[in-house]
Design an enzyme around this catalytic site. Structure first.
Site, short mmCIF file in Angstrom:
data_model
loop_
_atom_site.label_atom_id
_atom_site.label_comp_id
_atom_site.label_asym_id
_atom_site.label_seq_id
_atom_site.Cartn_x
_atom_site.Cartn_y
_atom_site.Cartn_z
N CYS A 116 43.56 48.11 42.25
CA CYS A 116 43.84 46.93 41.44
C CYS A 116 43.31 47.03 40.02
CB CYS A 116 43.28 45.68 42.12
SG CYS A 116 43.88 45.51 43.81
N HIS A 119 39.23 38.93 36.82
CA HIS A 119 39.97 39.53 37.94
C HIS A 119 40.33 38.42 38.93
CE1 HIS A 119 41.50 42.67 40.44
NE2 HIS A 119 40.64 42.43 41.43
N GLU A 126 32.10 38.57 40.92
CA GLU A 126 32.51 38.67 39.52
C GLU A 126 31.74 37.67 38.66
OE1 GLU A 126 36.48 39.01 36.67
OE2 GLU A 126 36.71 38.25 38.72
N LYS A 167 45.66 34.65 38.07
CA LYS A 167 46.16 34.93 39.41
C LYS A 167 46.37 33.64 40.21
CE LYS A 167 44.32 39.62 40.10
NZ LYS A 167 43.58 39.82 38.84
N HIS A 195 48.29 38.06 43.00
CA HIS A 195 47.64 39.33 42.65
C HIS A 195 48.69 40.44 42.59
CE1 HIS A 195 44.93 42.50 42.14
NE2 HIS A 195 44.09 42.30 43.15
N PHE A 197 39.80 48.14 44.85
CA PHE A 197 39.27 48.78 46.06
C PHE A 197 38.76 50.18 45.70
CE2 PHE A 197 42.06 46.39 49.42
CZ PHE A 197 41.31 45.25 49.20
#
Length: 411
Positions: free
Chosen positions: A163, A302, A313, A334, A339, A398
């Site tokens: 991502c 994010h 975050e 998002k 996403h 990830f």
């Protein structure tokens, strides 16, 4: 001597509109692009919602035969690239194509193609799958097809960092131009994995929300968040060396001034609890741009709407920015787009640039229940006028991949 790098074109395909202007208008108004999945039958599946790019029509950029031979993520990339190239005003007949490159990412590539061809192989035998199966499915093909379409003969790459892919692509393109390896680069990301296997795979690892109300599904920083919503689309930016862009009279949209990346080196999917890995990435981007934490007015987070990401975050921003973390604005778009995996960095970079350009910060839509662990100014529900000079876009993937890009408003 480091060269200045500016943005001269942008293009987008997204769940909240195809084209940058439409996407930006909807983002500013808090329009949610999440709905029940229409592209396949979700009977028997736990997750029935996603953020599909329902307005996209491949016939707008290619004929039916080419569309059948091109994976959806590549179609998205070509559409976004066309918009960006047109806006840039570039004329390749007078340019040196060896100084023009592509760095266009995808996290997974043609997953729906792999599913369809595997099903065909099981029924007919695997020697009967499409001869175009491999070139359609491989992750670098969007980058390759964009380079072919526009004759960009310099470096052509596809960075895959889950991502964080789109943001890493932009950052590496920025460095190539800044350090003199290229004069111009088309960059960003493209993704289309809303398919039975894509949805099923993320569902089985408990990453996707199983919320049934599309408006309360992707709710970053909300105490009731329960997972992310799969989206799809593409965001493409044209980065160019400032002197040449100025000389040819290009319309300069913003300047890229800093890029940082890091790795948590911790876990396959979980971020570091204390946010130190992502904080290092943000600090690296600030240092690269030679600015202080206090210079940043807005962060496009994010902000995936997973319990762990949003908490970690938030902690990372506090570590990186200190007391200023409570003074800056940090929203997650998002909440509207879902996403977009490898495309999220491209689309969110565009939204960040538009925030600088228009002096308006898009909201975190659908927010209702405060979470004490996520206590920063997330611009809840309603966008906000703001005179900001510097903004940051974060992507965390990830594998522990972290990437941040810093933009400056162009005067």
């Amino acid at each position: 001597m480091k060269r200045r790098v500016v943005i001269t074109g942008m293009g987008a395909v997204s769940p909240i509109g195809c084209g940058v202007d439409r996407m930006w208008e909807n983002a500013g108004n808090g329009v949610c692009g999440i709905d029940y999945i229409k592209s396949f039958d979700t009977e028997g599946m736990a997750v029935k919602i996603a953020a599909e790019a329902s307005d996209f029509d491949p016939s707008s950029i290619m004929d039916k035969m080419q569309a059948r031979r091109t994976a959806r993520f590549t179609q998205f990339a070509l559409a976004a690239a066309k918009e960006a190239f047109t806006q840039s005003g570039l004329d390749m007949s007078v340019e040196d194509p060896s100084r023009f490159g592509v760095n266009l990412s995808s996290g997974i590539g043609g997953l729906p193609v792999i599913e369809a061809e595997h099903e065909k192989g099981m029924k007919r035998g695997f020697d009967r799958v499409s001869p175009l199966f491999v070139p359609m499915a491989i992750t670098n093909m969007a980058a390759g097809m964009v380079a072919i379409e526009y004759g960009f003969k310099g470096s052509c790459q596809c960075i895959v960092t889950a991502c964080a892919s789109g943001t890493n692509a932009i950052g590496e393109a920025f460095r190539k131009i800044r350090d003199g390896y290229l004069d111009c680069c088309m960059t960003g990301g493209s993704e289309s994995c809303i398919s039975p296997l894509g949805i099923g795979g993320f569902t089985s690892m408990k990453a996707l929300t199983e919320a049934e109300d599309p408006k309360r599904a992707s709710i970053p920083f909300d105490a009731e968040r329960s997972g992310f919503v799969m989206g799809e689309g593409a965001g493409v930016l044209i980065l160019e060396e400032y002197g040449r862009a100025k000389a040819r009279g290009a319309d300069i949209l913003a300047e890229v001034i800093g890029y940082g990346d890091s790795c948590d080196a911790n876990h396959m999917t979980a971020p570091l609890e204390d946010g130190s890995g992502a904080a290092l990435c943000m600090k690296n981007a600030l240092a690269d741009g030679e600015i202080t934490p206090e210079d940043i007015g807005y962060i496009n987070a994010h902000g995936t709407s997973t319990p762990m990401n949003d908490r970690c975050e938030t902690a990372a921003v506090k570590l990186a920015f200190g007391d200023h973390a409570y003074k800056l604005m940090m929203s997650s778009t998002k909440s509207m787009t879902g996403h977009l995996l490898g495309a999220s960095g491209g689309v969110e970079a565009i939204l960040t640039v538009m925030a600088l350009k228009d002096g308006f910060v898009p909201p975190t839509a659908g927010y209702e229940k405060p979470d004490p662990d996520c206590d920063l100014d997330i611009v809840p529900n309603k966008g906000r006028k703001a005179d900001i000079e510097y903004a940051m876009s974060n992507s965390l993937g990830f594998g522990g991949h972290n990437a941040s890009v810093v933009f400056r408003r162009y005067e």
